[in-house]
Scaffold this motif. Sequence first.
Motif, PDB file in Angstrom:
ATOM      1  N   GLY A 182       0.818  -1.211   0.000  1.00 47.38           N
ATOM      2  CA  GLY A 182       0.000   0.000   0.000  1.00 47.38           C
ATOM      3  C   GLY A 182       0.849   1.256   0.000  1.00 47.38           C
ATOM      4  N   TYR A 183       1.919   1.274   0.807  1.00 45.06           N
ATOM      5  CA  TYR A 183       2.816   2.426   0.829  1.00 45.06           C
ATOM      6  C   TYR A 183       3.504   2.596  -0.529  1.00 45.06           C
ATOM      7  CZ  TYR A 183       2.242   2.470   5.903  1.00 45.06           C
ATOM      8  OH  TYR A 183       1.730   2.528   7.173  1.00 45.06           O
ATOM      9  N   PHE A 184       3.931   1.487  -1.112  1.00 50.98           N
ATOM     10  CA  PHE A 184       4.554   1.522  -2.433  1.00 50.98           C
ATOM     11  C   PHE A 184       3.592   2.135  -3.453  1.00 50.98           C
ATOM     12  CE2 PHE A 184       5.063  -0.602  -6.570  1.00 50.98           C
ATOM     13  CZ  PHE A 184       6.352  -0.199  -6.906  1.00 50.98           C
ATOM     14  N   CYS A 185       2.348   1.692  -3.436  1.00 43.58           N
ATOM     15  CA  CYS A 185       1.343   2.219  -4.374  1.00 43.58           C
ATOM     16  C   CYS A 185       1.112   3.702  -4.140  1.00 43.58           C
ATOM     17  CB  CYS A 185       0.034   1.445  -4.247  1.00 43.58           C
ATOM     18  SG  CYS A 185       0.157  -0.270  -4.772  1.00 43.58           S
ATOM     19  N   ALA A 186       1.069   4.112  -2.876  1.00 40.86           N
ATOM     20  CA  ALA A 186       0.870   5.526  -2.558  1.00 40.86           C
ATOM     21  C   ALA A 186       2.035   6.373  -3.077  1.00 40.86           C
ATOM     22  CB  ALA A 186       0.715   5.705  -1.052  1.00 40.86           C
ATOM     23  N   ILE A 187       3.250   5.913  -2.855  1.00 40.99           N
ATOM     24  CA  ILE A 187       4.428   6.653  -3.314  1.00 40.99           C
ATOM     25  C   ILE A 187       4.445   6.737  -4.837  1.00 40.99           C
ATOM     26  CG2 ILE A 187       6.958   6.559  -3.467  1.00 40.99           C
ATOM     27  CD1 ILE A 187       6.858   5.391  -0.560  1.00 40.99           C
ATOM     28  N   CYS A 188       4.175   5.620  -5.501  1.00 39.96           N
ATOM     29  CA  CYS A 188       4.139   5.621  -6.973  1.00 39.96           C
ATOM     30  C   CYS A 188       3.077   6.581  -7.503  1.00 39.96           C
ATOM     31  CB  CYS A 188       3.877   4.214  -7.511  1.00 39.96           C
ATOM     32  SG  CYS A 188       5.270   3.099  -7.342  1.00 39.96           S
ATOM     33  N   THR A 189       1.939   6.654  -6.825  1.00 37.37           N
ATOM     34  CA  THR A 189       0.865   7.545  -7.253  1.00 37.37           C
ATOM     35  C   THR A 189       1.275   9.007  -7.097  1.00 37.37           C
ATOM     36  OG1 THR A 189      -0.766   5.882  -6.647  1.00 37.37           O
ATOM     37  CG2 THR A 189      -1.566   8.117  -6.926  1.00 37.37           C
ATOM     38  N   VAL A 190       1.895   9.347  -5.987  1.00 37.18           N
ATOM     39  CA  VAL A 190       2.329  10.729  -5.778  1.00 37.18           C
ATOM     40  C   VAL A 190       3.444  11.100  -6.754  1.00 37.18           C
ATOM     41  CG1 VAL A 190       3.403  12.315  -4.126  1.00 37.18           C
ATOM     42  CG2 VAL A 190       1.543  10.823  -3.401  1.00 37.18           C
ATOM     43  N   VAL A 191       4.360  10.181  -7.019  1.00 34.43           N
ATOM     44  CA  VAL A 191       5.405  10.447  -8.022  1.00 34.43           C
ATOM     45  C   VAL A 191       4.758  10.663  -9.393  1.00 34.43           C
ATOM     46  CG1 VAL A 191       7.346   9.409  -9.278  1.00 34.43           C
ATOM     47  CG2 VAL A 191       7.268   9.285  -6.785  1.00 34.43           C
ATOM     48  N   GLY A 192       3.779   9.828  -9.744  1.00 37.37           N
ATOM     49  CA  GLY A 192       3.049  10.024 -10.996  1.00 37.37           C
ATOM     50  C   GLY A 192       2.358  11.379 -11.039  1.00 37.37           C
ATOM     51  N   ALA A 193       1.820  11.816  -9.903  1.00 40.98           N
ATOM     52  CA  ALA A 193       1.171  13.129  -9.824  1.00 40.98           C
ATOM     53  C   ALA A 193       2.177  14.247 -10.070  1.00 40.98           C
ATOM     54  CB  ALA A 193       0.519  13.304  -8.458  1.00 40.98           C
ATOM     55  N   LEU A 194       3.340  14.150  -9.449  1.00 39.50           N
ATOM     56  CA  LEU A 194       4.362  15.180  -9.624  1.00 39.50           C
ATOM     57  C   LEU A 194       4.827  15.257 -11.076  1.00 39.50           C
ATOM     58  CD1 LEU A 194       6.422  14.611  -6.350  1.00 39.50           C
ATOM     59  CD2 LEU A 194       4.749  16.430  -6.834  1.00 39.50           C
ATOM     60  N   ILE A 195       5.002  14.109 -11.698  1.00 39.01           N
ATOM     61  CA  ILE A 195       5.403  14.084 -13.110  1.00 39.01           C
ATOM     62  C   ILE A 195       4.294  14.670 -13.985  1.00 39.01           C
ATOM     63  CG2 ILE A 195       5.971  12.583 -15.060  1.00 39.01           C
ATOM     64  CD1 ILE A 195       7.223  10.648 -12.987  1.00 39.01           C
ATOM     65  N   THR A 196       3.055  14.314 -13.673  1.00 36.49           N
ATOM     66  CA  THR A 196       1.908  14.789 -14.446  1.00 36.49           C
ATOM     67  C   THR A 196       1.790  16.309 -14.374  1.00 36.49           C
ATOM     68  OG1 THR A 196       0.733  12.716 -14.090  1.00 36.49           O
ATOM     69  CG2 THR A 196      -0.612  14.602 -14.677  1.00 36.49           C
ATOM     70  N   VAL A 197       2.159  16.887 -13.256  1.00 35.05           N
ATOM     71  CA  VAL A 197       2.133  18.346 -13.115  1.00 35.05           C
ATOM     72  C   VAL A 197       3.375  18.977 -13.737  1.00 35.05           C
ATOM     73  CG1 VAL A 197       2.244  20.225 -11.425  1.00 35.05           C
ATOM     74  CG2 VAL A 197       0.662  18.330 -11.067  1.00 35.05           C
ATOM     75  N   ALA A 198       4.537  18.370 -13.527  1.00 33.85           N
ATOM     76  CA  ALA A 198       5.806  18.980 -13.924  1.00 33.85           C
ATOM     77  C   ALA A 198       5.978  19.094 -15.440  1.00 33.85           C
ATOM     78  CB  ALA A 198       6.968  18.192 -13.331  1.00 33.85           C
ATOM     79  N   ILE A 199       5.588  18.087 -16.176  1.00 34.28           N
ATOM     80  CA  ILE A 199       5.845  18.105 -17.624  1.00 34.28           C
ATOM     81  C   ILE A 199       5.113  19.247 -18.326  1.00 34.28           C
ATOM     82  CG2 ILE A 199       5.515  16.810 -19.770  1.00 34.28           C
ATOM     83  CD1 ILE A 199       6.402  14.315 -18.257  1.00 34.28           C
ATOM     84  N   PRO A 200       3.802  19.424 -18.126  1.00 39.18           N
ATOM     85  CA  PRO A 200       3.148  20.559 -18.790  1.00 39.18           C
ATOM     86  C   PRO A 200       3.665  21.924 -18.300  1.00 39.18           C
ATOM     87  CG  PRO A 200       1.498  19.052 -17.918  1.00 39.18           C
ATOM     88  CD  PRO A 200       2.825  18.586 -17.446  1.00 39.18           C
TER      89      PRO A 200
END
Length: 170
Positions: free
Chosen positions: A142-160
């Motif tokens: 669960g922690y792994f999934c949470a971290i991966c989701t937040v990293v995905g969120a940061l990437i999703t915001v950072a690229i645009p």
Amino acid sequence: MSKPPSGNALSAVQTLGRSGVTLAIIGAIMLVAMMGLTVFDVIGRYLFNSPIKGAAELTEILLCAVIFLGLGAVSLREDHVTVDLLVDYMPAWVHPIRQVLTGLFSGVILCVVGWRLWVYADQIGGYNGSTTNLSIPIAPLGYFCAICTVVGALITVAIPLKRFFAPPTA
């Protein structure tokens, strides 16, 4: 000195970057492990009447890890599922702003999902939740999934944002 990658490897590195390729390789290894586990479990079950103990649990864990690990690679390639019914009718100057707003909105949603996954993992860890047959603790997943989701969120915001604020090319 090492040689630069050639052919498809070079285009993969250019498209995803080194971190994206690393995520893809780890995901591929997990998929192959899941496939091998399933094949040997089926062979053991039907030919020898002896299935692999906990194969279903391991498959579920690997599948969950592959999905959430893949979120980073999907975010790096900007390959999220999108619906663009109105995009073709918008003027060109709106597209960079739309991409930033969409990235911010998606990032916020992913952060909320990551936060809730973390809370859920805390709850599972509080009662030492584990798998039935192999007693594998579930909270770390669960922690792994949470971290991966937040990293995905940061990437999703950072690229645009990076694209929006980049100096125009000639």
